[in-house]
Design a protein around this motif. Structure first.
Motif, PDB file in Angstrom:
ATOM      1  N   ASP A 523      46.129  45.798  41.292  1.00 25.72           N
ATOM      2  CA  ASP A 523      44.822  46.431  41.107  1.00 25.72           C
ATOM      3  C   ASP A 523      43.810  45.351  40.709  1.00 25.72           C
ATOM      4  O   ASP A 523      43.583  45.075  39.534  1.00 25.72           O
ATOM      5  CB  ASP A 523      44.918  47.509  40.014  1.00 25.72           C
ATOM      6  CG  ASP A 523      43.604  48.276  39.853  1.00 25.72           C
ATOM      7  OD1 ASP A 523      42.750  48.141  40.746  1.00 25.72           O
ATOM      8  OD2 ASP A 523      43.449  48.971  38.828  1.00 25.72           O
ATOM      9  N   LYS A 525      40.725  45.120  42.618  1.00 29.58           N
ATOM     10  CA  LYS A 525      39.450  45.458  43.253  1.00 29.58           C
ATOM     11  C   LYS A 525      38.352  45.537  42.203  1.00 29.58           C
ATOM     12  O   LYS A 525      38.502  46.158  41.168  1.00 29.58           O
ATOM     13  CB  LYS A 525      39.578  46.784  43.995  1.00 29.58           C
ATOM     14  CG  LYS A 525      38.322  47.141  44.798  1.00 29.58           C
ATOM     15  CD  LYS A 525      38.539  48.416  45.597  1.00 29.58           C
ATOM     16  CE  LYS A 525      37.311  48.737  46.444  1.00 29.58           C
ATOM     17  NZ  LYS A 525      37.471  49.992  47.206  1.00 29.58           N
ATOM     18  N   GLU A 775      42.570  48.486  30.669  1.00 30.80           N
ATOM     19  CA  GLU A 775      42.741  48.361  32.109  1.00 30.80           C
ATOM     20  C   GLU A 775      42.883  46.900  32.543  1.00 30.80           C
ATOM     21  O   GLU A 775      43.221  46.625  33.676  1.00 30.80           O
ATOM     22  CB  GLU A 775      41.542  48.998  32.821  1.00 30.80           C
ATOM     23  CG  GLU A 775      41.381  50.477  32.520  1.00 30.80           C
ATOM     24  CD  GLU A 775      40.132  51.048  33.188  1.00 30.80           C
ATOM     25  OE1 GLU A 775      39.463  50.262  33.887  1.00 30.80           O
ATOM     26  OE2 GLU A 775      39.853  52.232  33.037  1.00 30.80           O
ATOM     27  N   LEU A 800      48.333  56.004  40.566  1.00 32.51           N
ATOM     28  CA  LEU A 800      47.377  54.939  40.844  1.00 32.51           C
ATOM     29  C   LEU A 800      48.054  53.794  41.572  1.00 32.51           C
ATOM     30  O   LEU A 800      47.438  53.122  42.369  1.00 32.51           O
ATOM     31  CB  LEU A 800      46.730  54.440  39.542  1.00 32.51           C
ATOM     32  CG  LEU A 800      45.832  55.448  38.845  1.00 32.51           C
ATOM     33  CD1 LEU A 800      45.350  54.886  37.518  1.00 32.51           C
ATOM     34  CD2 LEU A 800      44.663  55.815  39.733  1.00 32.51           C
TER      35      LEU A 800
END
Length: 800
Positions: A523, A525, A775, A800
């Motif tokens: 992840d 992005k 995150e 996710l």
């Protein structure tokens, strides 16, 4: 003696009165001849100058010979005009004397007449011819031909040019020593030459006395000079070989040795050009031998420069001739005519050969047989083989021959140098095979070639060995994936869009290696990207939403054939306020109350993590989870070996009392600081109970930034809080360790490198820590999060 002539120039006065009353002038002029160098007595009268005037004048002289050099030669009677000579004059010093004659009126001293007078002086022979040098010395070669120019002497005479007084001739008055085979003569120009033959052995030096004699009419004057002629020895004696020393033997395959030395005799001057000799070898077409001259003794030293082979012949016969370096000559007088040069017999030879017979001798060189090593038919051989070839694969075959052995093969093959130990050779056949897997990327392989040294050893005494080289070209296969050069990079917060280089290498060659394709996995992005992403180096670009901290990125690197490797790239983001290297920055030292606050906050976080680790329960429901921001201390997150939880593991709320009631930490306030402390802690307590983590940290920060709150109050408040929390967690443990389920230890990853420790940056949030801190912990944090995360959140993460 002197001839004195008066040349008179009339100069009249330019006054107005003289112009109006010009009169005719009458002059009486006599001529006299006297000789240069008059002996006197002085003064003597030369003549008288008279002027026909009705009035009285007196006379005066000015110029050379009177008041100019040469001074005091002439005087005049001022009243009568009589001219006198006071001393002798020299023609060589002054050839003409010029002066002025004036006649002045006695009543007013005005110039009546002015005359310019020139006196010509006639020369006499009072100077002999003189040579430029009193001594001349020259050196000539002994082989100089008669009539050749030896040297030129020069003389000069100061008397008047073109007269007999200055004309002279040269003559040789004497020669020492005298020799019947040579006669010297001199030309009118002063050039010296000779007739006959020069002979160094008869006279190495000739001394000549030369005169120059003038042609004066009254008397002839002369002078002399000496000329020394040195005769340098020429080569008029041939060298003769008188003997030899040395064994005359040489072993085969041996070079640089001297088997013999030749001796010669030469009667020319020792160490002269005519005495030095040089040797020539006949019968040395293959260039096995060379001969040099010993400069001290003139001996000829024969040397073997190319090894001999006994099998080609046991002896070598050589013919060696000797001659001088200087050309040979001889000269003999046959007759001596009175006119012209003499008749002589001359022999010269400027080059080898001709009519001169040089001395020569024949020598025999014996070749001694020795044991020679076997010789490979091909000393350098090449082979091709793919890397990773199976063990036992045949590579190549070599062949050797032993000339000394009468048997077909009386030697064995051996491996001389095998750096990697990959090969073996059959001792009898010379076949080479592999005994290990070949690797083109080995450090023993240079430019794709592996070098193997092979030997062939015979059984002689002592044993001799022949050598050959095998160059094995290893064909590359794609057996390596590209790898990152380093597994960590530093990214500065100020470099928002500036790429950070990450490089990779692949030991495989083209086209099995680079350039590479770089990809980021996971992840990423809106956080990280690669620009460029193709080449030997890629650029890692951080998005502005990524804060300071330690991140682990998954990087996939693929070669041109699609083979790839996935690697963890530890990325440290920092402010780079001190240096550009986040890991090399020294840990800053904070002073004052702010530093103490940072230390205490770190202790609080450590205790909270420890309490969370011991609060696992298999029955209590896990309601919510808030993590402490990972960039609070900017420390390094290391991998830990943590046991894997059971499927029924639950996590209790560490901020809830056993009875679910809110604990009352402060019951009353004592002063203004207590009231402030109570207000602050009350907000923190409510935030913890209601799982409002952001509110808790905001209240916690305001407590340390509140300068009105005294330090000891803050410390007391923190101490009470920690005690309450620890007590609360101890009461929540209702199950013993024996009730915990059994499970096998689960290894997540190895610990990181303790030598690489990131620095701690001071964190400053204007409105509290951001809500998305959890995150950005990176993929390595996932195992820890899965342990302490409610099932519903775990399901959401999997989606996710």
């Amino acid at each position: 003696m002197l001839l004195l002539t008066l040349l008179i120039v009339f100069v009249t006065s330019s006054t107005c009165s003289e112009t109006q009353s010009r009169q005719k002038r009458a002059w009486i002029i006599d001529s006299y001849e006297i000789e240069e160098g008059h002996l006197g007595p002085f003064p003597y009268k030369l003549g008288q100058v008279g002027i026909d005037r009705k009035y009285q004048v007196y006379f005066d002289l000015y110029g050379q010979g009177i008041d100019e050099e040469p001074e005091g030669v002439f005087t005049i009677n001022k009243n009568t005009g009589e001219l006198f000579v006071q001393r002798p004059v020299d023609y060589e010093e002054q050839k003409v004397l010029k002066f002025s004659f004036e006649a002045k009126k006695t009543h007013d001293l005005t110039i009546d007449t002015r005359l310019g007078i020139e006196i010509l002086i006639r020369d006499i022979n009072d100077n002999p011819p003189l040579f430029e040098r009193p001594l001349y010395e020259v050196t000539v070669d002994e082989d100089l031909s008669q009539g050749s120019h030896i040297h030129t002497v020069v003389a000069y005479d100061r008397d008047q040019k073109g007269t007999p007084n200055s004309t002279f001739h040269y003559a040789i008055k004497s020669v020492s020593p005298e020799s019947p085979n040579i006669e010297f003569f001199i030309k009118n120009t002063g050039a010296l030459s000779f007739k006959g033959c020069l002979d160094h052995e008869v006279a190495s030096k000739h001394t000549l006395l030369i005169e120059a004699i003038d042609h004066g009419e009254v008397v002839q004057l002369s002078s002399s000079t000496t000329v020394i002629i040195n005769v340098e020895d020429g080569n008029n004696h041939l060298p003769v070989v008188t003997g030899q020393t040395g064994s005359g033997k040489v072993k085969e395959n041996e070079s640089g040795v001297s088997p013999l030395r030749l001796h010669v005799t030469d009667h020319d001057v020792f160490q002269s050009k005519a005495w030095r000799v040089e040797y020539t070898i006949l019968g040395n077409e293959k260039g096995y031998f060379n001969i040099e001259t010993d400069r001290k003794t003139n001996d000829g030293i024969l040397t073997v420069v190319k090894s001999l082979d006994f099998e080609e012949g046991a002896t070598k016969e050589l013919k060696i001739s000797v001659k001088n370096k200087a050309p040979y000559f001889s000269c003999e007088v046959k007759s001596r005519p009175t006119i012209g040069l003499w008749n002589v017999d001359v022999t010269k030879n400027q080059s080898s050969g001709g009519n001169i017979h040089y001395n020569a001798t024949t020598v025999i060189i014996e070749v001694v047989d020795v044991n020679e090593p076997p010789e490979f038919t091909v000393t350098v051989k090449e082979a091709r083989l793919p890397e990773n070839t199976q063990i036992g694969t045949w590579v190549e075959k070599v062949t050797a021959v032993d000339q000394d052995s009468s048997a077909a093969r009386d030697f064995i093959y051996k491996v001389g140098d095998d750096p990697a130990g990959w090969m073996e050779i059959d001792a009898d056949t010379g076949d080479i095979t592999t005994i290990k897997m070949l690797d083109r990327e080995s450090p023993h392989v240079v430019n794709g070639f592996y070098t193997l040294i092979l030997h062939a050893m015979d059984k002689g005494q002592p044993p001799m060995t022949g050598t050959a080289t095998l160059q094995i070209h290893l064909i590359d296969i794609n057996d390596n994936v590209p790898k990152l050069d380093v597994n960590y990079v530093d990214v500065c917060l100020s470099d928002s869009h500036t790429p950070t280089n990450i490089s990779a290498t692949d030991p495989d060659g083209d086209p099995l290696g680079g350039p590479f394709k770089f990809e980021l996995l996971g992840d990423i992005k809106g956080k990280w990207k690669l620009d460029p992403s193709y080449g030997f180096t890629a650029g890692l670009v951080r998005d502005s939403s990524v804060y300071a901290g330690l991140y682990t990125l998954k990087v996939k690197v693929s070669d041109q054939q699609g083979e790839y490797g996935i690697y963890s790239l530890n990325t440290t983001v920092c402010s780079c306020s001190v240096v550009r290297n986040c890991r090399s920055r020294n840990i800053g030292t904070f002073t004052g109350e702010g530093a103490i606050g940072i230390i205490l906050a770190s202790l609080v976080l450590l205790l909270l993590v420890l309490l969370a680790a011991v609060s696992f329960s298999c029955k209590e429901e896990f309601d919510n989870w808030e993590t402490i921001p990972d960039d609070f201390l900017l420390g390094q997150i290391n991998h830990s070996n943590v046991e894997k939880p059971g499927t029924d593991c639950k996590v209790s709320n560490i901020f809830t009392a056993p009875d679910g009631q809110k604990p009352n930490y402060l019951s009353k306030t004592q002063d203004q600081d207590d009231r402030r402390s109570h207000i602050i802690w009350k907000g923190m307590d409510e935030a913890l109970i209601n799982n409002h983590t952001e509110v808790f940290w905001r209240e916690y920060r305001s407590m340390y930034e509140n300068r009105d709150l005294k330090y000891h109050k803050r410390h007391q408040l923190l101490d009470k809080s920690l005690r309450s929390l620890i007590q609360l967690k101890l009461c929540s443990l209702q199950e013993t360790v024996d009730d915990l389920p059994d499970y096998e230890p689960y290894i997540y990853a190895e610990e990181g490198d303790l030598d690489i420790v990131s620095d701690l940056d001071r964190i400053c949030f204007s409105d509290g820590p951001p809500s998305n801190l959890c995150e950005n912990l990176g993929p390595e944090f996932e195992p820890l999060a899965s342990i302490c995360m409610p099932p519903q959140l775990q399901n959401q993460e999997h989606k996710l």
